[in-house]
Design a protein around this motif. Structure first.
Motif, PDB file in Angstrom:
ATOM      1  N   SER A  72     -10.145  22.684   4.395  1.00  0.00           N
ATOM      2  CA  SER A  72      -9.117  22.237   3.447  1.00  0.00           C
ATOM      3  C   SER A  72      -7.919  23.179   3.465  1.00  0.00           C
ATOM      4  O   SER A  72      -6.761  22.738   3.472  1.00  0.00           O
ATOM      5  CB  SER A  72      -9.699  22.159   2.029  1.00  0.00           C
ATOM      6  OG  SER A  72     -10.592  21.092   1.904  1.00  0.00           O
ATOM      7  N   PHE A  73      -8.203  24.483   3.463  1.00  0.00           N
ATOM      8  CA  PHE A  73      -7.114  25.459   3.479  1.00  0.00           C
ATOM      9  C   PHE A  73      -6.322  25.372   4.779  1.00  0.00           C
ATOM     10  O   PHE A  73      -5.080  25.425   4.769  1.00  0.00           O
ATOM     11  CB  PHE A  73      -7.668  26.870   3.290  1.00  0.00           C
ATOM     12  CG  PHE A  73      -6.607  27.931   3.181  1.00  0.00           C
ATOM     13  CD1 PHE A  73      -6.019  28.215   1.961  1.00  0.00           C
ATOM     14  CD2 PHE A  73      -6.197  28.638   4.297  1.00  0.00           C
ATOM     15  CE1 PHE A  73      -5.029  29.186   1.858  1.00  0.00           C
ATOM     16  CE2 PHE A  73      -5.212  29.607   4.202  1.00  0.00           C
ATOM     17  CZ  PHE A  73      -4.633  29.883   2.974  1.00  0.00           C
ATOM     18  N   ALA A  74      -7.023  25.224   5.911  1.00  0.00           N
ATOM     19  CA  ALA A  74      -6.341  25.132   7.201  1.00  0.00           C
ATOM     20  C   ALA A  74      -5.482  23.876   7.278  1.00  0.00           C
ATOM     21  O   ALA A  74      -4.340  23.918   7.760  1.00  0.00           O
ATOM     22  CB  ALA A  74      -7.371  25.146   8.333  1.00  0.00           C
ATOM     23  N   VAL A  75      -6.015  22.745   6.802  1.00  0.00           N
ATOM     24  CA  VAL A  75      -5.238  21.497   6.820  1.00  0.00           C
ATOM     25  C   VAL A  75      -3.991  21.628   5.956  1.00  0.00           C
ATOM     26  O   VAL A  75      -2.881  21.273   6.377  1.00  0.00           O
ATOM     27  CB  VAL A  75      -6.120  20.324   6.332  1.00  0.00           C
ATOM     28  CG1 VAL A  75      -5.257  19.105   6.018  1.00  0.00           C
ATOM     29  CG2 VAL A  75      -7.152  19.965   7.390  1.00  0.00           C
ATOM     30  N   GLY A 139      -6.187  16.323  14.418  1.00  0.00           N
ATOM     31  CA  GLY A 139      -6.121  14.891  14.168  1.00  0.00           C
ATOM     32  C   GLY A 139      -5.784  14.565  12.728  1.00  0.00           C
ATOM     33  O   GLY A 139      -5.132  13.558  12.439  1.00  0.00           O
ATOM     34  N   VAL A 140      -6.233  15.419  11.813  1.00  0.00           N
ATOM     35  CA  VAL A 140      -5.910  15.232  10.397  1.00  0.00           C
ATOM     36  C   VAL A 140      -4.467  15.607  10.111  1.00  0.00           C
ATOM     37  O   VAL A 140      -3.760  14.935   9.342  1.00  0.00           O
ATOM     38  CB  VAL A 140      -6.869  16.062   9.511  1.00  0.00           C
ATOM     39  CG1 VAL A 140      -6.498  15.929   8.044  1.00  0.00           C
ATOM     40  CG2 VAL A 140      -8.311  15.611   9.718  1.00  0.00           C
ATOM     41  N   VAL A 141      -3.979  16.661  10.767  1.00  0.00           N
ATOM     42  CA  VAL A 141      -2.656  17.209  10.449  1.00  0.00           C
ATOM     43  C   VAL A 141      -1.531  16.472  11.158  1.00  0.00           C
ATOM     44  O   VAL A 141      -0.447  16.280  10.587  1.00  0.00           O
ATOM     45  CB  VAL A 141      -2.624  18.713  10.812  1.00  0.00           C
ATOM     46  CG1 VAL A 141      -1.216  19.278  10.674  1.00  0.00           C
ATOM     47  CG2 VAL A 141      -3.599  19.483   9.934  1.00  0.00           C
ATOM     48  N   LEU A 142      -1.775  16.024  12.395  1.00  0.00           N
ATOM     49  CA  LEU A 142      -0.698  15.516  13.245  1.00  0.00           C
ATOM     50  C   LEU A 142       0.135  14.399  12.609  1.00  0.00           C
ATOM     51  O   LEU A 142       1.373  14.451  12.668  1.00  0.00           O
ATOM     52  CB  LEU A 142      -1.287  15.044  14.581  1.00  0.00           C
ATOM     53  CG  LEU A 142      -0.277  14.701  15.678  1.00  0.00           C
ATOM     54  CD1 LEU A 142       0.594  15.911  16.005  1.00  0.00           C
ATOM     55  CD2 LEU A 142      -0.999  14.197  16.928  1.00  0.00           C
ATOM     56  N   PHE A 200       2.019  22.278   0.136  1.00  0.00           N
ATOM     57  CA  PHE A 200       0.654  22.810   0.251  1.00  0.00           C
ATOM     58  C   PHE A 200      -0.292  22.073  -0.694  1.00  0.00           C
ATOM     59  O   PHE A 200      -1.402  21.698  -0.308  1.00  0.00           O
ATOM     60  CB  PHE A 200       0.642  24.306  -0.052  1.00  0.00           C
ATOM     61  CG  PHE A 200      -0.721  24.940   0.102  1.00  0.00           C
ATOM     62  CD1 PHE A 200      -1.121  25.424   1.337  1.00  0.00           C
ATOM     63  CD2 PHE A 200      -1.590  25.050  -0.976  1.00  0.00           C
ATOM     64  CE1 PHE A 200      -2.380  26.008   1.498  1.00  0.00           C
ATOM     65  CE2 PHE A 200      -2.848  25.622  -0.832  1.00  0.00           C
ATOM     66  CZ  PHE A 200      -3.235  26.106   0.405  1.00  0.00           C
ATOM     67  N   LEU A 201       0.136  21.854  -1.922  1.00  0.00           N
ATOM     68  CA  LEU A 201      -0.706  21.144  -2.881  1.00  0.00           C
ATOM     69  C   LEU A 201      -0.935  19.700  -2.439  1.00  0.00           C
ATOM     70  O   LEU A 201      -2.050  19.164  -2.581  1.00  0.00           O
ATOM     71  CB  LEU A 201      -0.063  21.179  -4.267  1.00  0.00           C
ATOM     72  CG  LEU A 201       0.014  22.562  -4.929  1.00  0.00           C
ATOM     73  CD1 LEU A 201       0.726  22.465  -6.270  1.00  0.00           C
ATOM     74  CD2 LEU A 201      -1.373  23.155  -5.118  1.00  0.00           C
ATOM     75  N   ASN A 202       0.089  19.059  -1.891  1.00  0.00           N
ATOM     76  CA  ASN A 202      -0.082  17.698  -1.379  1.00  0.00           C
ATOM     77  C   ASN A 202      -1.079  17.670  -0.224  1.00  0.00           C
ATOM     78  O   ASN A 202      -1.915  16.768  -0.134  1.00  0.00           O
ATOM     79  CB  ASN A 202       1.259  17.132  -0.921  1.00  0.00           C
ATOM     80  CG  ASN A 202       2.175  16.779  -2.079  1.00  0.00           C
ATOM     81  OD1 ASN A 202       1.725  16.622  -3.213  1.00  0.00           O
ATOM     82  ND2 ASN A 202       3.457  16.657  -1.806  1.00  0.00           N
ATOM     83  N   GLY A 203      -0.983  18.665   0.659  1.00  0.00           N
ATOM     84  CA  GLY A 203      -1.917  18.737   1.780  1.00  0.00           C
ATOM     85  C   GLY A 203      -3.346  19.015   1.324  1.00  0.00           C
ATOM     86  O   GLY A 203      -4.300  18.445   1.867  1.00  0.00           O
ATOM     87  N   TRP A 204      -3.498  19.870   0.325  1.00  0.00           N
ATOM     88  CA  TRP A 204      -4.838  20.178  -0.187  1.00  0.00           C
ATOM     89  C   TRP A 204      -5.471  18.937  -0.815  1.00  0.00           C
ATOM     90  O   TRP A 204      -6.681  18.729  -0.691  1.00  0.00           O
ATOM     91  CB  TRP A 204      -4.755  21.306  -1.211  1.00  0.00           C
ATOM     92  CG  TRP A 204      -6.088  21.702  -1.783  1.00  0.00           C
ATOM     93  CD1 TRP A 204      -6.753  21.127  -2.828  1.00  0.00           C
ATOM     94  CD2 TRP A 204      -6.921  22.768  -1.319  1.00  0.00           C
ATOM     95  NE1 TRP A 204      -7.948  21.761  -3.050  1.00  0.00           N
ATOM     96  CE2 TRP A 204      -8.077  22.778  -2.139  1.00  0.00           C
ATOM     97  CE3 TRP A 204      -6.806  23.726  -0.306  1.00  0.00           C
ATOM     98  CZ2 TRP A 204      -9.113  23.702  -1.964  1.00  0.00           C
ATOM     99  CZ3 TRP A 204      -7.844  24.641  -0.131  1.00  0.00           C
ATOM    100  CH2 TRP A 204      -8.972  24.619  -0.949  1.00  0.00           C
ATOM    101  N   ASN A 205      -4.687  18.118  -1.475  1.00  0.00           N
ATOM    102  CA  ASN A 205      -5.206  16.939  -2.174  1.00  0.00           C
ATOM    103  C   ASN A 205      -5.296  15.700  -1.289  1.00  0.00           C
ATOM    104  O   ASN A 205      -5.717  14.638  -1.779  1.00  0.00           O
ATOM    105  CB  ASN A 205      -4.323  16.620  -3.387  1.00  0.00           C
ATOM    106  CG  ASN A 205      -4.409  17.688  -4.457  1.00  0.00           C
ATOM    107  OD1 ASN A 205      -5.463  18.273  -4.671  1.00  0.00           O
ATOM    108  ND2 ASN A 205      -3.299  17.954  -5.128  1.00  0.00           N
ATOM    109  N   GLU A 206      -4.903  15.808  -0.036  1.00  0.00           N
ATOM    110  CA  GLU A 206      -4.954  14.637   0.852  1.00  0.00           C
ATOM    111  C   GLU A 206      -6.406  14.163   0.996  1.00  0.00           C
ATOM    112  O   GLU A 206      -7.320  14.952   1.233  1.00  0.00           O
ATOM    113  CB  GLU A 206      -4.372  14.993   2.224  1.00  0.00           C
ATOM    114  CG  GLU A 206      -4.114  13.807   3.114  1.00  0.00           C
ATOM    115  CD  GLU A 206      -3.137  12.819   2.499  1.00  0.00           C
ATOM    116  OE1 GLU A 206      -3.417  11.610   2.561  1.00  0.00           O
ATOM    117  OE2 GLU A 206      -2.111  13.268   1.969  1.00  0.00           O
TER     118      GLU A 206
END
Length: 272
Positions: A72-75, A139-142, A200-206
């Protein structure tokens, strides 16, 4: 009632206290549920009668919690870095140069913000699958490497930056990249930092896209891992609450450390 009277102030503080209790109570219920046994988990008791630690032990035995928290942190971190990098370059290009079709490009960017992500999820999934990036963090981040929200936010900040300074830097022989990194960024670093916190918060909650890409717990962010745990063992609600409690600790620590900056970020950009 006089707005400056003690009674009005007491009423205000009472309402704020009540809203705080309503906001915190679900977290409190999650915490106490993590210490309840199976017989007590569905009772309305506000305090565990016989607190147990077995829920935490079982959760750590059945789930790679630390690995999923790292995922989660890396994403979230990778999404933030990619989105900031691409949005800085795109916003600077839109502000720095005048070219044919600039207004059209800006309008199309604004329109893409209105398109629901669910409408392009299947094409993105087919593309990621063809690239062999399923079950990977890339694949999650791209698909989230570019953020229209970030581009438009930085565009407004760049628009307010004095063009006279940019032209003076050009006369002094500064390259465009040097102008961006040495002149503009130091003057808008607070804006970039606030935007980075929001991203960052948006990415953590994805949730939806990682759920589509990942199937295994060890490759999933913590939110998806909790869902997989529910599907695998639906009766262990105490262990689920224990795992959820542990998963909340990192973001809670981040909020405690950066609470002023986080509040300023939401005040600056609003809640997306």
């Amino acid at each position: 009632m006089n707005k400056r009277s003690p009674a009005f102030a007491t009423l205000q503080h009472g309402l704020l206290a009540a809203m705080c209790v309503l906001a915190v109570f679900p977290l409190y219920w999650m915490l106490i549920s993590s210490f309840k046994n199976e017989a007590e988990i569905f009772t309305s008791s506000l305090v565990p009668m016989k607190p147990i630690w077995n829920n935490y032990r079982y959760a750590f035995e059945q789930m790679p919690i630390f690995r999923m928290m790292f995922n989660s942190f890396a994403v979230a971190a990778l999404m933030t870095v990619f989105q900031l990098a691409t949005s800085l370059l795109a916003a600077y290009a839109l502000v720095r140069w005048r070219f044919r079709g600039q207004t059209l490009i800006f309008a199309l960017l604004s329109l893409t913000w209105l398109i629901p992500y669910q409408s392009i999820m299947i094409p993105n999934y087919v593309l990621v699958n063809d690239m062999g990036l399923n079950e990977t963090l890339i694949g999650v981040v791209l698909p989230f490497a570019v953020s229209t929200f970030a581009i438009l936010s930085l565009y407004q900040s760049f628009q307010s930056f004095p063009r006279v300074l940019i032209e003076a830097a050009c006369i002094d022989g500064q390259s465009d990249f040097g102008i961006l990194t040495n002149l503009i960024l130091p003057n808008i670093k607070s804006t970039v930092a606030s935007l980075g916190i929001i991203l960052f918060l948006n990415g953590w909650n994805e949730y939806l896209w990682p759920m589509l890409i990942t199937r295994k717990m060890e490759n999933s962010p913590i939110q998806i891992g909790l869902k997989l745990f529910v599907n695998s063992d639906t009766n262990m609600w105490g262990s689920l609450m224990a795992a959820t409690t542990v998963s909340c600790i990192p973001i809670l620590l981040i909020y405690i450390a950066l609470q002023r900056q986080i509040v300023d970020s939401f005040v600056r950009y609003g809640v997306k």
